[in-house]
Design a protein around this motif. Structure first.
Motif, mmCIF file in Angstrom:
data_model
loop_
_atom_site.group_PDB
_atom_site.id
_atom_site.type_symbol
_atom_site.label_atom_id
_atom_site.label_comp_id
_atom_site.label_asym_id
_atom_site.label_seq_id
_atom_site.Cartn_x
_atom_site.Cartn_y
_atom_site.Cartn_z
ATOM 1 N N PRO A 58 -12.012 14.837 20.830
ATOM 2 C CA PRO A 58 -13.450 14.681 21.171
ATOM 3 C C PRO A 58 -14.166 15.386 22.265
ATOM 4 C CG PRO A 58 -12.177 12.564 21.212
ATOM 5 C CD PRO A 58 -11.349 13.670 20.959
ATOM 6 N N MET A 59 -13.139 16.036 23.104
ATOM 7 C CA MET A 59 -13.540 16.796 24.217
ATOM 8 C C MET A 59 -14.117 18.421 23.495
ATOM 9 S SD MET A 59 -11.235 18.919 27.241
ATOM 10 C CE MET A 59 -11.846 20.139 28.107
ATOM 11 N N TYR A 60 -13.390 19.008 22.606
ATOM 12 C CA TYR A 60 -13.846 20.067 21.777
ATOM 13 C C TYR A 60 -15.035 19.875 21.121
ATOM 14 C CZ TYR A 60 -10.035 21.872 24.415
ATOM 15 O OH TYR A 60 -9.155 22.220 25.504
ATOM 16 N N PHE A 61 -15.016 18.746 20.445
ATOM 17 C CA PHE A 61 -16.005 18.362 19.454
ATOM 18 C C PHE A 61 -17.462 18.529 20.208
ATOM 19 C CE2 PHE A 61 -18.975 15.006 18.058
ATOM 20 C CZ PHE A 61 -19.305 15.482 16.703
ATOM 21 N N ASP A 121 -16.725 11.077 28.330
ATOM 22 C CA ASP A 121 -15.375 11.540 27.578
ATOM 23 C C ASP A 121 -14.399 11.743 28.691
ATOM 24 O OD1 ASP A 121 -13.778 12.406 25.370
ATOM 25 O OD2 ASP A 121 -14.144 14.422 26.590
ATOM 26 N N ARG A 122 -14.809 12.828 29.699
ATOM 27 C CA ARG A 122 -13.710 13.080 30.680
ATOM 28 C C ARG A 122 -13.134 11.697 31.503
ATOM 29 N NH1 ARG A 122 -10.787 15.929 29.394
ATOM 30 N NH2 ARG A 122 -11.515 14.879 27.397
ATOM 31 N N TYR A 123 -14.223 10.682 31.822
ATOM 32 C CA TYR A 123 -13.953 9.595 32.501
ATOM 33 C C TYR A 123 -13.020 8.858 31.785
ATOM 34 C CZ TYR A 123 -14.581 4.733 33.343
ATOM 35 O OH TYR A 123 -14.155 3.368 33.571
ATOM 36 N N VAL A 124 -13.176 8.554 30.268
ATOM 37 C CA VAL A 124 -12.115 7.994 29.587
ATOM 38 C C VAL A 124 -10.811 8.617 29.617
ATOM 39 C CG1 VAL A 124 -11.849 6.942 27.279
ATOM 40 C CG2 VAL A 124 -14.145 6.824 28.148
ATOM 41 N N PHE A 238 -7.283 17.214 37.031
ATOM 42 C CA PHE A 238 -8.385 18.004 37.514
ATOM 43 C C PHE A 238 -8.742 19.243 36.561
ATOM 44 C CE2 PHE A 238 -10.669 21.370 40.056
ATOM 45 C CZ PHE A 238 -11.638 20.710 40.479
ATOM 46 N N SER A 239 -7.797 19.790 35.890
ATOM 47 C CA SER A 239 -8.206 20.758 35.116
ATOM 48 C C SER A 239 -8.759 20.408 33.804
ATOM 49 C CB SER A 239 -6.575 21.554 34.885
ATOM 50 O OG SER A 239 -6.043 20.591 33.976
ATOM 51 N N THR A 240 -8.559 18.992 33.576
ATOM 52 C CA THR A 240 -9.259 18.654 32.289
ATOM 53 C C THR A 240 -10.743 18.571 32.379
ATOM 54 O OG1 THR A 240 -8.993 16.180 32.815
ATOM 55 C CG2 THR A 240 -7.232 17.394 31.516
ATOM 56 N N CYS A 241 -11.409 18.570 33.642
ATOM 57 C CA CYS A 241 -12.735 18.228 33.805
ATOM 58 C C CYS A 241 -13.345 19.389 34.900
ATOM 59 C CB CYS A 241 -12.818 16.810 34.412
ATOM 60 S SG CYS A 241 -12.221 16.534 36.062
ATOM 61 N N SER A 242 -12.411 20.201 35.143
ATOM 62 C CA SER A 242 -13.046 21.297 36.125
ATOM 63 C C SER A 242 -14.007 22.219 35.297
ATOM 64 C CB SER A 242 -11.970 22.190 36.608
ATOM 65 O OG SER A 242 -11.290 22.809 35.625
#
Length: 313
Positions: A58-61, A121-124, A238-242
């Motif tokens: 989902p993130m890259y979509f 998406d980042r929250y979930v 943190f790196s997943t949403c920075s």
């Protein structure tokens, strides 16, 4: 009698940054270089996401949607800006102005919604990691992406229909780099109160509400990260949403600065330079930010590069 005296506009003249004609060649060259970087950078990121199955998440979509959107958004305005910097006439037809205004507004509105979707998406992913595959399934991701595009197009369609039905009779000089809707509305020779009300409602829906939702999402994310006991776990979370947070800060920071900074007689040229930064620099930086600050993208680039190299040798 009034209608007989009106000369209806069929052509607009763009006079953006008219106070700095000596820099037109420099502006056009910089805009061209950054536009090419936007096309190459975002196309490269989309290609990497499509080719590497590990990035089919989902993130890259949503990121591929953002990259495609940035290509479309800049293509709706930057070529016109470059041509006008180099042209003496700096004109655009009424239909061309309406078309450019429609795409620019539609894509800008879509980006506001899409960035909000990406924050959810980042929250979930961080706050509900065990339920992430269930919540962010393909159907929901597709629906959220499609809704972002549809709401952006609908918002633009409503505003453009109301704007282009206004009578423009006489003044056809737009004091802006592109056919920006507010600059065009100022040329109408009738009351634009309804258009202003529609714009205010649109700003609430596409600016105020998304900012609030993004702030709420990251508030929950921050609380969750602070609860993680290990330092390594915090860094990974943190790196997943920075990267997304950096893009959001630039995007909304520029918009809020434009609207909230004190206005003066000398601030118009500054506003146009900020608008140029918003239209060109941010879309150029987006793929760089997501590439440099993302281990998955770096790994995908190395993997695909090795695969191509091995096939050619």
């Amino acid at each position: 009698m009034e209608n007989q005296n009106q000369t209806f506009v069929t052509m607009f003249f763009l006079r953006g940054l008219a106070a700095y004609p000596i820099f037109y060649s420099v502006f056009s060259l910089l805009s061209l270089i950054m536009y090419i970087m936007i096309l190459v950078g975002n196309s490269f990121l989309i290609t990497i996401i499509i080719l590497d199955s590990h990035l089919h998440t989902p993130m890259y979509f949503f990121l591929s949607n953002l990259s495609f959107l940035d290509i479309c958004y800049t293509s709706s305005s930057v070529p016109l800006i470059i041509v006008n910097f180099l042209s003496d006439e700096k004109s655009i037809s009424f239909v061309g102005c309406g078309t450019q205004m429609f795409f620019s507004l539609a894509l800008g509105s879509t980006e506001c919604v899409l960035l909000t979707v990406m924050s959810y998406d980042r929250y979930v992913a961080i706050c509900r990691p065990l339920r992430y595959p269930i919540i962010m399934n393909k159907e929901l991701c597709g629906w959220m992406a499609a809704s972002s595009w549809m709401t952006g197009v609908l918002n633009s369609l409503v505003q453009i229909i109301f704007a282009l039905h206004l009578p423009f009779c006489g003044n056809n000089v737009i004091d802006y780099l592109t056919c920006e809707i507010l600059a065009v509305l100022k040329l109408a020779c009738t009351d634009i109160s309804l258009n202003v009300i529609i714009m205010v409602i649109s700003n609430v829906i596409f600016l105020v509400i998304p900012v609030l939702l993004i702030v709420i999402s990251y508030a929950f994310i921050l609380v969750t990260i602070l609860r993680i006991s290990s330092v390594e776990g915090r860094k990974k979370a943190f790196s997943t949403c920075s990267a997304h947070l950096t893009v959001v800060t630039m995007f909304y920071g520029t918009i809020l600065f434009m609207y909230m900074k004190p206005k003066s007689k000398d601030s118009h040229a500054t506003d146009e330079l900020i608008a140029l930064f918003y239209a060109v620099v941010i879309p150029m930086l987006n793929p760089i930010i997501y590439s440099l600050r993302n281990k998955d993208v770096k790994a995908a680039v190395k993997k695909i590069s090795k695969s191509i190299f091995s096939q050619t040798t």
